[in-house]
Design a protein around this motif. Sequence first.
Motif, short mmCIF file in Angstrom:
data_model
loop_
_atom_site.label_atom_id
_atom_site.label_comp_id
_atom_site.label_asym_id
_atom_site.label_seq_id
_atom_site.Cartn_x
_atom_site.Cartn_y
_atom_site.Cartn_z
N ALA A 120 37.85 24.99 42.08
CA ALA A 120 38.56 23.64 43.12
C ALA A 120 39.07 24.12 43.69
N GLY A 140 34.51 23.22 38.05
CA GLY A 140 36.37 22.71 38.13
C GLY A 140 35.90 23.18 36.25
N ASP A 145 38.96 17.66 37.56
CA ASP A 145 38.73 18.84 38.37
C ASP A 145 37.53 18.20 39.82
N HIS A 146 36.32 17.59 38.41
CA HIS A 146 34.68 17.55 39.13
C HIS A 146 35.04 16.11 39.90
N VAL A 149 36.51 17.63 42.98
CA VAL A 149 35.75 18.34 44.28
C VAL A 149 35.25 17.15 44.85
#
Length: 454
Positions: A120, A140, A145-146, A149
């Motif tokens: 990530a 991630g 994290d996702h 991104v």
Amino acid sequence: MQRRHFLSSSSAALGAASLSTLMPTARAAGRERLRLGLIGTGMRGQVLLTELLRRDDVEVVALCDIEPIMLGRALAMVERFKKAKPQTYGESGDKLAYRKLLEQKGLDGVIIATPWELHASMAIDAMNAKVPVGCEVVAGITLQDHWDVLRTQQRTGTPYMLLENVCYRRDVMAVLQMVRAGLFGELVHLQGGYQHDLRAVKFNNGDPNKPYGSGVEFGAKGWSEARWRTEHSVQRNGELYPSHGIGPCAMYANIHRGNRFTHINAFASKARGLNDYISKKMGAKDHPSAKVKFKLGDVVTTTLACENGETIILQHDTSLPRPYSLGFRVQGTDGLWMDLNHSIHIEGISKPHQWEDFKAYQDKFDHPLWKKYAAKAEGAGHGGMDFFVVHAFVEALKANAPMPIDIYDAVAWSAITPLSEQSIAEGFKTLAFPDFTEGLWKTRKPIFAFDDKY
């Protein structure tokens, strides 16, 4: 490829959002050659590097790794292919050396093949630097994290592709053709997973020349994946590697193109396999590794519900003895396919209550990509799949086209991991699945097949 991603014109606001997310940044269209970098030259990175070096339309101009041994092996590969020596980064052990690589002038893209927990941050840094990203699977670690991104890609418009090679497996792509042709009728249920005995991958003796099954060390005393991957089995309990299974299933079900995941739950079995392997199979019952309490259940089962009524089951099984299989099943109102026994049953065609061998169907519905590039894919990693996934990334970049496995696919497939962890931790609770497209799934066009170019 563009027709698969553009929105219908019914909503100007949604259309503008989609275009800013998926269209690449301004770059010269129709390029014949790319200058690419590779972050991570370990064993997976070397497989991808091989595919890059085999191509006449790619120049590998930068390599980065903090393990001098692996960096040296990568350079030796470049030399064997008689290609120009790339600029190297990371020899000093600087964990942020990849940022210097991203500053290299004239870089058309970068492939990230590092441990999962680095993906990530590295992808975000690359997109902020306006360097297109081909990221190995696992976008991630945490749910945040996702989102990070995704938001970075939306804000910068930098191309991002998840390098999920199983979407390009020959039988998987033939079944995609069959789904689109309506052979299975209306889809009802799908299954897939990551069912792969990784015990010998998670432990070794730390010798770079003996990375598989040579001992019972992991972490700082291990090498390659044993150095970093095993710790995930110690600390986490969930569907740790979803994209091999969910990728093809999502394509079959038109996820993000008129359909989406709505709910998820997960169950985990007890954890016994790794301790048994260390103590009994490796005869190291007194070794410190034998005393480790592994959190990851030996078999994790995750269920997803879809907006259009389909259900999907994923299974993660990497700590017990079993031959490799991904356990695909595609079932509809007119029949089903299962990869484990290479079989198919189509009502009205197959004999009642009997399986047929899948080969004749695969030959008939063989995807145009495989018909066109099978010879070039011969000898490539994972039965040719690695050729196709690298080819897709390279050709999309060259054409300045949207990525075939785009940012929405990447974050949704990968976010199954933290969501499954949450479900298990909360007593196998069913959770609402985030809509990363924020409504765009309703108007994005279905994928009828991957473009026959890439």
